[in-house]
Structure formats: C-alpha cells, structure tokens
Design a protein around this motif. Structure first.
Motif, PDB file in Angstrom:
ATOM      1  N   HIS A   1       1.969 -13.951  -3.935  1.00 31.62           N
ATOM      2  CA  HIS A   1       2.528 -13.888  -5.285  1.00 31.62           C
ATOM      3  C   HIS A   1       2.675 -15.272  -5.888  1.00 31.62           C
TER       4      HIS A   1
ATOM      5  N   ASP B   1      -1.660  -7.792  10.642  1.00 33.68           N
ATOM      6  CA  ASP B   1      -1.744  -7.857   9.183  1.00 33.68           C
ATOM      7  C   ASP B   1      -1.286  -9.231   8.683  1.00 33.68           C
TER       8      ASP B   1
ATOM      9  N   PHE C   1      16.626 -10.725   2.180  1.00 28.71           N
ATOM     10  CA  PHE C   1      15.850 -10.956   0.952  1.00 28.71           C
ATOM     11  C   PHE C   1      15.269 -12.362   0.982  1.00 28.71           C
TER      12      PHE C   1
ATOM     13  N   ALA D   1       4.476   0.986   0.023  1.00 30.29           N
ATOM     14  CA  ALA D   1       5.896   0.703  -0.180  1.00 30.29           C
ATOM     15  C   ALA D   1       6.148  -0.093  -1.445  1.00 30.29           C
TER      16      ALA D   1
ATOM     17  N   ASN E   1       1.941 -11.455   3.371  1.00 27.60           N
ATOM     18  CA  ASN E   1       2.990 -11.134   4.338  1.00 27.60           C
ATOM     19  C   ASN E   1       3.715 -12.374   4.843  1.00 27.60           C
TER      20      ASN E   1
ATOM     21  N   VAL F   1      10.483 -11.905   9.652  1.00 26.81           N
ATOM     22  CA  VAL F   1      11.432 -11.101   8.869  1.00 26.81           C
ATOM     23  C   VAL F   1      11.827  -9.904   9.717  1.00 26.81           C
TER      24      VAL F   1
ATOM     25  N   ALA G   1       0.816  -1.204   0.000  1.00 25.16           N
ATOM     26  CA  ALA G   1       0.000   0.000   0.000  1.00 25.16           C
ATOM     27  C   ALA G   1       0.848   1.252   0.000  1.00 25.16           C
TER      28      ALA G   1
ATOM     29  N   GLY H   1       9.668 -14.737  -2.533  1.00 21.08           N
ATOM     30  CA  GLY H   1       8.575 -13.774  -2.390  1.00 21.08           C
ATOM     31  C   GLY H   1       7.476 -14.258  -1.462  1.00 21.08           C
TER      32      GLY H   1
END
Ligand SMILES: Nc1ncnc2c1ncn2[C@@H]1O[C@H](COP(=O)(O)OP(=O)(O)OP(=O)(O)O)[C@@H](O)[C@H]1O
Length: 742
Positions: free
Chosen positions: A103, A141, A95, A30, A146, A77, A28, A99
């Motif tokens: 996704h 969230d 990283f 970033a 996430n 994370v 939203a 993902g």
C-alpha cells in the motif's frame, strides 16, 4: 477458536467489545478494519474473513488459528484471538498503523523504496522467516502486501491465511491440484504438482519481495497468472538486472530510521487506502472493458495476494498454451533471460521456446509480409502506373481518364487475387486494356498503306505497349523507349487542322485527346490518324489531293495542313472545281510542315540516343546513328533499321524477363512451401513445450530425449538443444534436451 497467544491481557471473543472503524485493507477473502477494543480502549486490527468466499474449509481455518497461536515474535503479526461472527471469522490483531509495504508503495513510492529502507524491511522480514522456519512453518505468502509497518518503524510479517505447518506438507502434496500462494511470488517447485517443496519456497518469495520493494512491483506482475506461472518455471530467476538497478549497492546499509522516513509526511493509513481504492476505480473506469477486466483480475490477485488457489493444472496448461508468447514478454522480462547453466548450454528452455516462437512468428510475418508486400507493391505499382499514365494523359479529357481508371480498378481486382494469379493475369488484362484504350479498332480497310518506317513505328507502338506491361511487372514506371520524346513544335498547325492534334509535350499517348482516341484508327510514331481524319481524308477527292509516295504522304502522317481558307470547307474538296490557286498554297504549307516535322523527328532521334542504342552501336550491332542532315535521304532507312534491331533487342529482353519472372514465381512457391513445413515443425515443438515444461522440474521425469515426427519432412535428424530450465530449485538446474527430427 477463541483466545490465542500468551498475552497476559487477553482479548475477548465478544464482537460487541470491538468497535469497527475504517477499512484499512482487503485481501482475497478478508477485509481488515481498524477497530477499538473497548475494554482496553486499544486500537486493534480486525480481519474479517468471509467464510463463504474463503477457499479454505473449516479445518484449514482451524489449522490457521492453531498456527497463529504458536506465533510469538516481534517481527510476526500475531493474532490476539479469533472467533466466528455470523458467516465471518474475526481475527483480532495488533494494528499496524502504516499498513503494508504494498500500500505504501502504491500510494507514495510507485518505483519502489530506497535501498536503505529496503534493507531494513528485508532484514526484519528475514528475522520473521527465520523464526517461522525454525518453528517448522512455511509462510507461503511472503510478499510486500504481507509486510506491515508500524508508525515507530517496526516491520512485521503478517497473514498466515495460507501458512501451513511444514509437517502437513505431505498431505498438501497429495492434493495434486491445490496450490497456495500468489503466482508472482510462488517458487517454481510450488507450481509443480507433486514435486513437493519446503521452507526454501519462502526464500524464493522473499527474493521476489526484495525485487518488488526495489521496483514497486513484482517481476511478471503485469502478466496474467497463467503466464506468470509458465514464466516462473521457464525463465531464469529474476534479479536486479535493470540498468536502474545499478543504484543498489551490494552491501546493504540499514539505518533503522530509514523506515520511518518513508511515511512521515503521509496522511493516515485509512485515507491512503481510500485514495488507493478511488484511484483503482478511476483507472478501471478509464480503461476499455477487456483490459479493465484483466487489470481488475490481475490487480485483485496482486493486491489481495490470492490466498488459496485451487489450480487445475491441466486447465492452466491448456490456457497457458493459448496465451500468446508475444513480444510484450521481451520488454520488461528481457532482463530476466535464463541463466546459462553450463558452457554447453547456450540458451534456456524458455529462450528456445521464445526463439522458436519468434521464428515461428517471423516466418509467418515474413511470409505474410512478402505476400502482402508483393500484393501491395503490385497494387501500388499498378496504381502508380495507372496514375502515372493518367497524369501523362492529364491533358486529355476526362473520358480517357475513365479508361485508365478502369485499368486501375482492374489492377486492383487482380492484386486482390493470389500472387501467382496476379503475376500472370495482370499483363493479360493490361494488354487488353491498353489496346482497347489506346488503339481502337484497326481495320485493314481503313488503315492507309505504310512505309517501312511507319510499319516500324506501329511495331514500336506495339512493343511499347508490351514494354509498358513489362514495366508494370517490374513496378517501375518508365517512358516507352520510343524515339519520339517530347515534341516541342514551335509552330503548330492551326486549330483548323485536319490532323489529330499534336500536343506540345509528352509522347504520342500524350498527344491524343479523348476525341482523337475514340476515333483512333492508327498511330504512326508520334502521329495519330483518327476515323475523323479518315472521313476527311476520304472526303478529299483524290484528284484534289496530290498522291505522294507512301513514304512521303503528309496525310499519312497526319501532318497539319495549315490554315485552310475560312471560306472553303474541306467538303468543298469534293468539288473538282477547286481552283489550283486556292489549293496550292495549302499544299505548299503542308509540304513545309511535313518537312519541319521530319527535321524535328530526326533531331530528336539524334539527341535522344538511348543507352541501348549507343551501346548497341558501339557493339556494332546497330548501324551508327545518322547525325548529319546531309544524308537525310538515307536517314529514314537507317532509323528503321535501328528501330528494328532495337525492337529485336527489346523483345529479347522481354523474353528474358518473362523467364526470370517465371523463375521468381517458382522460387516463391518453394519458399512458401518450406515456410509451411517449418511452421508445422515449430508448431509441434511449441505445443510440446507448452505441454511439457512442468515435467522438467522433476529430475526423475526429466525429459532427455524428445523425438517429434513431422510427416512429410526430410529424414535428416537435426539435434536441437533445449537447454537448462532454471527452476529456482535448491537442488539445482535441470537440463532438458530435445531432438527434433525434421
Ligand atoms: N494488523 C494489520 N494492521 C494494519 N493493516 C493490516 C493488518 N493486517 C492486514 N492489514 C492490511 O490488510 C490487507 C489485507 O490483509 P490480509 O493480507 O491479511 O488479507 P488476506 O485476504 O488474507 O490477504 P491474502 O490475499 O494475502 O491472503 C493487508 O495487505 C494490509 O494492508
């Protein structure tokens, strides 16, 4: 800001130490890049938060940074460090090369992951949540977007963009209109202003995430946020309710390698993200604008996982009340019907609403359908009738067709008016029309004298016309109950006949062409007399034409007179000098034809035997139908008598039908009234329900009794239950009852 975490290898807060590579995600507020931390030559993720787009103020961001600093768990994370770069906040993180689960699902698993992978992901996520909750944090969230995956199969919960310290919850509660999170995953209590929530809200979101991983999307994700909000509050907590969910076992097996299997054959994350972006753009371009906009909104909210929603709850409620609670909700979410809270409670608040609304709709649908149905039926009937008659007259010339066309259009005009008007106006118009079309002017002077039977036939025609009108009202096309029927004259009179042409099929209406119709002055049973005939008749000198009794006059029946000598025109009958030798054969011919026609009529009468006639005969109301030609002398009288009685019967039936149709009209009017009243009541309930559901969450504000006054409604009190509204709240379910005074 600055360095965070307890890593011995600290990352610098110098943006030039980071080389941004591909975009690997966006939220939203970033955009996340794969980057190289140059000093260590380490691949990292750089989350660039646009401070201008960020709903949070600087204090929130500072708080986020503090929170992140405290995090140290293999399933969470963590942030290496964060710093401001121009109008952006950069957050440096490890990283996660595969993902987010979201996704991954979007690119390769649109229907969700397999059970073993889901089990593993959830297990790891639960560890992260357990850790966070123990630390006194609420993530707020939790969702597939996430949950990040690494190439080695590691699972980490990310994004504390909205996380807040549990101990700050009280402050948050004070800001009434502030909600944080993504509506699909938000616990009902989070949606309640002022109701307060705790770490259990994360468990709700965790459950929703489980369903998301199982189905490829979160429950209600296809609906606009406001609707999701209402559904979350009103519906039972969603679950694995689909048939296809049977594939999931109750005891999850969790082979670790199952996660790795998910992405072994896929291209690198950044290529996937690019492909997703292209796919989204293509989908949007394909869709129409309004839905594309909706889709864009929904998708962006969904994908980005709206980090900081500033709800204006009143506005939301108002908007939500405008959202039509239509059938679409039933499709996917039928499965999420409210759980029955107790045996006394039959349906849920939401279900009640749904029902009320459905009833409401169906009332109107039925009502409209009824009206429209009637109207269209009438139009159809009228058109059909018109067409039927038109087709009956199809052998006639186009002029007559035009006449019926007019009838059609008038019917249509009638049908477009109100139902009642239609019912009343239609026959009148048709009477006028049919008389205009079929009868023509009937001037006493021009009408020849009638025998009893002829009079009967004229009456019959009139009744037939009335019958035609009644038939229209009944929406069925029937032949006129005439004794005529199809007249199959084997030997037609010649084309030179003085009479109106007699068609070889169809009723008397069929037998009239336009010319004869336009000149028509009288219809006698199956035969017609036109003004043209009259002219000819008038032209025939009385002395030249034998005057028969009124009963037997062939001319009165427009009988064909056979071939006139070609050399003698009818005009020549003016001449008294027409030789008898010339005239006699024609008169004989005429006599024969008349006899033949009479025989045919009688045969037809005998063969037809309408049901009523038979019935009436059996009942003794009508004289028995003459069957033998021996009593031909009495036949006509008997037939006339039968006709008369039948006509009386028909007119009785007509009266009854009129009465019934009046009753029907009155009944319909009453029905319409009660529909309106019911609609008014339902509307009130619906509005109320749209306005009040939020209050139901708070036990202290639980509405136990609702009384709605509906002006003008009967005074009896009807108790309506609005059963439990399962709120997903750990405190249990609340029951909301409503009492409706009708
Ligand atoms: N460390 C990471 N490694 C790889 N990809 C990441 C990482 N962090 C985030 N992403 C990707 O970027 C996306 C957006 O990140 P993030 O959710 O933090 O943004 P956001 O704007 O805070 O989103 P939200 O709307 O959920 O608050 C994630 O869904 C994920 O796909």
């Amino acid at each position: 800001m600055g360095r965070m975490g307890s890593n011995s290898r600290a990352h610098s807060a110098n943006p030039s130490d980071y080389k941004l590579l591909e975009e690997v995600g966006y939220g939203a507020s970033a955009t996340v890049y794969r980057a190289i931390y140059l000093p260590f030559n380490e691949v990292v993720a750089v989350k660039c938060l646009d401070l201008d787009r960020c709903n949070s103020n600087f204090e929130d961001i500072r708080r986020e940074a503090q929170t992140m600093k405290l995090i140290d768990h293999p399933n969470v994370v963590k942030a290496f460090c964060s710093f401001v770069v121009e109008r952006n906040l950069w957050v440096i993180m490890p990283f996660m090369a595969e993902g987010s689960c979201l996704h991954l699902m979007k690119i390769a698993y649109p229907d969700g992951f397999e059970e073993s992978a889901i089990g593993s992901i959830l297990k790891e996520t639960l560890k992260a949540l357990y850790y966070l909750h123990k630390q006194g944090h609420i993530h707020r969230d939790v969702k597939a977007g996430n949950i990040l995956l690494d190439t080695n199969g590691a699972v980490k919960l990310a994004d504390f963009g909205v996380s807040a310290c549990m101990f700050e919850a009280a402050d948050r509660q004070r800001s009434r209109n502030t909600f944080v999170g993504t509506p699909c995953w938000m616990a009902p209590e989070v949606l309640q202003p002022g109701s307060g929530y705790n770490s259990k809200a994360d468990i709700w979101s965790f459950g929703i995430t489980a369903l998301e991983l199982a189905h490829g999307h979160a429950p209600f994700s296809k609906y606009p946020p406001m609707k999701v909000l209402l559904m979350t509050i009103q519906n039972a907590p969603p679950g694995l309710d689909y048939d296809r969910d049977r594939k999931f076992s109750k005891n999850a097996k969790a082979p670790e390698h199952s996660i790795k299997k998910l992405f072994t054959d896929l291209p690198p994350l950044w290529n996937r993200v690019k492909a997703l972006q292209l796919k989204d753009a293509a989908q949007l371009a394909l869709k129409k604008m309004p839905s594309a906009e909706q889709e864009a909104m929904s998708q962006s909210e969904y994908q980005r996982g709206v980090s900081a929603w500033n709800f204006d709850i009143e506005d939301l409620k108002a908007q939500a009340s405008l959202v039509r609670d239509d059938d679409e909700m039933m499709d996917e979410d039928e499965k999420f019907k409210p759980v029955v809270g107790s045996d006394k409670i039959e349906t849920s608040w939401r279900s009640s609403l749904g029902k009320l609304n459905e009833n409401n709709e169906s009332y109107w649908t039925d009502y409209k359908g009824e009206i429209n149905g009637d109207e269209s039926q009438q139009v159809e009937c009228l058109n059909k009738k018109g067409k039927d008659i038109e087709s009956n007259l199809s052998e006639s010339a186009g002029q007559q067709k035009t006449g019926w066309k007019k009838n059609e259009s008038s019917s249509e005009a009638i049908a477009s008016t109100s139902e009642k008007d239609t019912v009343q106006a239609k026959p009148k118009t048709l009477i006028v029309k049919s008389r205009q079309t079929l009868s023509g002017p009937l001037t006493p002077g021009s009408v020849l004298s009638h025998s009893l039977s002829e009079k009967g036939r004229i009456f019959e025609r009139s009744v037939n016309e009335n019958q035609l009108i009644i038939d229209k009202g009944k929406c069925e096309v029937r032949r006129t109950p005439s004794f005529s029927g199809p007249l199959m004259l084997p030997n037609r009179a010649s084309a030179n006949s003085l009479s109106a042409p007699i068609k070889s099929s169809g009723g008397f209406r069929d037998s009239m062409d336009d010319k004869s119709k336009s000149n028509l002055v009288q219809i006698k049973g199956r035969f017609s007399v036109t003004s043209e005939n009259l002219d000819l008749v008038k032209d025939i000198p009385s002395s030249s034409v034998p005057h028969h009794s009124s009963q037997g006059s062939p001319l009165k029946k427009s009988a064909s007179v056979g071939d006139w000598p070609a050399t003698v025109s009818p005009k020549e009958f003016n001449n008294n000098n027409v030789p008898a030798s010339l005239l006699l054969p024609h008169l004989q011919n005429l006599f024969q034809q008349t006899s033949v026609q009479q025989d045919i009529i009688m045969n037809l009468l005998s063969s037809l035997q309408p049901a009523e006639a038979v019935e009436a005969t059996q009942n003794g109301k009508l004289p028995p139908l003459p069957r033998s030609s021996e009593n031909n002398g009495n036949v006509e009288t008997a037939v006339s008598e039968r006709e008369r009685l039948l006509l009386v019967k028909v007119s009785e039936l007509q009266t009854r039908m009129n009465n019934l149709s009046d009753e029907l009209t009155a009944e319909k009017a009453r029905h319409v009234q009660s529909c309106r009243r019911a609609e008014c009541v339902l509307q009130r309930i619906f509005l109320f329900a749209e306005r009040e559901p939020f209050m139901a969450a708070d036990r202290s504000k639980c509405i136990e009794r609702i009384e709605i006054d509906v002006p003008g409604s009967p005074s009896s009190t009807v108790r309506n239950k609005f059963p439990s509204s399962p709120l997903g709240n750990s405190d249990g379910q609340y029951t909301v009852y409503g009492f409706l005074r009708m």
